[in-house]
Scaffold this motif. Sequence first.
Motif, PDB file in Angstrom:
ATOM      1  N   ARG A  13       0.861  -1.187   0.000  1.00 30.95           N
ATOM      2  CA  ARG A  13       0.000   0.000   0.000  1.00 30.95           C
ATOM      3  C   ARG A  13       0.892   1.230   0.000  1.00 30.95           C
ATOM      4  NH1 ARG A  13      -1.903  -3.756   3.460  1.00 30.95           N
ATOM      5  NH2 ARG A  13      -0.694  -2.811   5.157  1.00 30.95           N
ATOM      6  N   LEU A  15       1.237   5.394  -0.237  1.00 32.35           N
ATOM      7  CA  LEU A  15       0.534   6.647  -0.011  1.00 32.35           C
ATOM      8  C   LEU A  15       1.366   7.794  -0.582  1.00 32.35           C
ATOM      9  CD1 LEU A  15      -1.778   8.255   1.281  1.00 32.35           C
ATOM     10  CD2 LEU A  15      -0.446   8.307   3.415  1.00 32.35           C
ATOM     11  N   LEU A  41      -2.802   5.586  -3.142  1.00 32.37           N
ATOM     12  CA  LEU A  41      -3.729   6.618  -2.699  1.00 32.37           C
ATOM     13  C   LEU A  41      -2.968   7.933  -2.613  1.00 32.37           C
ATOM     14  CD1 LEU A  41      -6.545   7.426  -1.559  1.00 32.37           C
ATOM     15  CD2 LEU A  41      -5.615   6.928   0.733  1.00 32.37           C
ATOM     16  N   ARG A  42      -3.621   9.027  -3.060  1.00 35.81           N
ATOM     17  CA  ARG A  42      -2.996  10.357  -3.009  1.00 35.81           C
ATOM     18  C   ARG A  42      -3.758  11.264  -2.051  1.00 35.81           C
ATOM     19  NH1 ARG A  42      -3.557  15.430  -5.153  1.00 35.81           N
ATOM     20  NH2 ARG A  42      -5.531  14.800  -6.148  1.00 35.81           N
ATOM     21  N   VAL A  43      -3.017  11.994  -1.228  1.00 44.23           N
ATOM     22  CA  VAL A  43      -3.594  13.012  -0.350  1.00 44.23           C
ATOM     23  C   VAL A  43      -2.760  14.285  -0.510  1.00 44.23           C
ATOM     24  CG1 VAL A  43      -4.441  11.331   1.332  1.00 44.23           C
ATOM     25  CG2 VAL A  43      -2.168  12.320   1.627  1.00 44.23           C
ATOM     26  N   LEU A  49      -4.273  13.225   5.162  1.00 42.15           N
ATOM     27  CA  LEU A  49      -3.110  12.397   5.501  1.00 42.15           C
ATOM     28  C   LEU A  49      -3.380  11.596   6.778  1.00 42.15           C
ATOM     29  CD1 LEU A  49      -0.185  11.429   5.313  1.00 42.15           C
ATOM     30  CD2 LEU A  49       0.531  13.578   6.419  1.00 42.15           C
ATOM     31  N   ALA A  52      -5.814   8.821   6.025  1.00 46.70           N
ATOM     32  CA  ALA A  52      -5.213   7.752   5.233  1.00 46.70           C
ATOM     33  C   ALA A  52      -4.307   6.862   6.088  1.00 46.70           C
ATOM     34  CB  ALA A  52      -4.423   8.349   4.069  1.00 46.70           C
ATOM     35  N   LEU A  56      -5.781   3.385   5.525  1.00 48.07           N
ATOM     36  CA  LEU A  56      -5.023   2.621   4.522  1.00 48.07           C
ATOM     37  C   LEU A  56      -3.944   1.753   5.155  1.00 48.07           C
ATOM     38  CD1 LEU A  56      -4.474   2.116   1.479  1.00 48.07           C
ATOM     39  CD2 LEU A  56      -2.851   4.039   1.559  1.00 48.07           C
ATOM     40  N   PRO A  58      -0.575   2.400   5.275  1.00 48.25           N
ATOM     41  CA  PRO A  58       0.370   2.270   4.158  1.00 48.25           C
ATOM     42  C   PRO A  58       1.657   1.571   4.563  1.00 48.25           C
ATOM     43  CG  PRO A  58       0.372   4.515   4.997  1.00 48.25           C
ATOM     44  CD  PRO A  58      -0.751   3.810   5.686  1.00 48.25           C
ATOM     45  N   VAL A  61       5.407   5.828   2.360  1.00 47.71           N
ATOM     46  CA  VAL A  61       4.872   7.150   2.028  1.00 47.71           C
ATOM     47  C   VAL A  61       5.874   7.859   1.123  1.00 47.71           C
ATOM     48  CG1 VAL A  61       4.145   9.410   2.912  1.00 47.71           C
ATOM     49  CG2 VAL A  61       3.608   7.323   4.206  1.00 47.71           C
ATOM     50  N   SER A  63       6.411  11.559  -0.549  1.00 45.44           N
ATOM     51  CA  SER A  63       5.870  12.898  -0.324  1.00 45.44           C
ATOM     52  C   SER A  63       6.633  13.965  -1.092  1.00 45.44           C
ATOM     53  CB  SER A  63       5.921  13.231   1.181  1.00 45.44           C
ATOM     54  OG  SER A  63       5.514  14.557   1.422  1.00 45.44           O
TER      55      SER A  63
END
Length: 503
Positions: A13, A15, A41-43, A49, A52, A56, A58, A61, A63
């Motif tokens: 997963r 992010l 997944l995008r935030v 955040l 998520a 999620l 994750p 990450v 960023s």
Amino acid sequence: MPLRAISRDQRFRVLFVEDSPEDAELLQMQLEDAGLRADFLRVDDEASLRDALDSLHPDIVLSDLAMPGFSGHEALRIVREHSPRLPFIFVSGTMGEDVAVQALHEGANDYILKHSNARLPAAVDRALREARTEAERARAEAELMRSQRLESLSLLAAGLSHDLRNILQPLLIVPDLIAQRSDDPRLHQLASVVAECGRRGHEMAESMLAFVRGSRRASERFELGQLLHAVQLLLKGSLPRKVVLEVRQPNPGLVLDANFTELQQCLLNLCLNAIQAMPDGGRLELAAEEADGGVLLVVADSGTGMDEATLAQLFTPFFTTKSNGTGLGLVSCKRIVDGLGGRIECHSAPGQGTRFHLWLPAPVETDEAAPEAQPVPVSGKGEHILLVFRESSRLSLVGNALASQGYVPDLAIDGAAALRRWAETGTPAVVVVDSGITLFPAEDLLATMHGSGYTGPAIVIDDENAPFDASLVPASMPLQRLRRPLDMGRLFEAVANALAGRS
């Protein structure tokens, strides 16, 4: 650049903390082309955040650094508050050297420039691998701590069980003696009640010990290579830079039947001791090989070594050379090895390092042993028995039991008292001695008596806390050995056999 096999082992997963959907899509395509199987997944703000991270969960990450109304540094802080070990990589369009160094100091795993992101798949792969390794190490450490707590509880329970059985033993012996000396049915009934209470007390002590032992994992078959790999993984966070670890893997297929966690604990304990013995650095060796029809595990270091006085007490409970040590680590190792039918040896000298050899038998199929027949008590005819026990209550109890069988016991609390009783009352027909007596050890007592003219037999009650060295007793002395807990029927049979052999 294709990812290595680990990224294909499972689905991950990912992010993205990214304000540009197009940039996030390009990063996703690059990772998928490299073989990463993942959900993405995008935030782009703090609230999404945090949501998520909770929903999620994750595995990594990625960023951006600068976003409208939100900062990559703030995103890193939030991630570290939520999951301190979660991999975090900055992927930014512009990042100077000072900013990159600051990001790494703040806890980022890596940084990638968007216009030069060819190494992104490799960086993601490395971060995922390191995270999985760290998670495995954390799980192994947690299991090790659990095992060590249970081991300490087991040692306490074993000692308590031993003491309880000693205290309850009169309740198993005295009722039979009372029944033999009286025909009163009411007295027989009371004796039966006392004996039943003694049996229940013994069962409770055994159940307590069995519960603690049963809470550990059962024996299992595993390859020695897996064991060494697990120990190497656990040592990763404890190995100083100046200590070099050399692991010699055994031949594939070399297996053992044992408790994996217990042996892992045993080897790790020896390795940590070795590291502490090399304050200025050195070499730590961990190996396994076939030897003498079994398996030989080796833990060796090039450290300070030990003198003969330390070696002599190495496996003595609560003996330690460390200011904060418990003195139970090596005792636990020996118990584990002994329980597998193996042996542990230590070779060391000051300034020459230390080598521990753990030999364990290869897996074999064994048949259940047939139950032993219970001995039939034999009555005495006034024979003189010299009885030497360090515990006055046990001395009196066993003396009364022998007297009830028709023998004449002569009681002594230690070796020196036994020699005085011999001089005062004459030569006994049989000597019964506890291996744990003080002032004059059992071996010295028997050797001295033999050297002074005693030619009769001896019976030694072996105490596991004070092992008897039969090599110090003349071979011409007839010798029988009984193990604790002492069974009166066995003792009566041993005395009868000793007298029969003498006649």
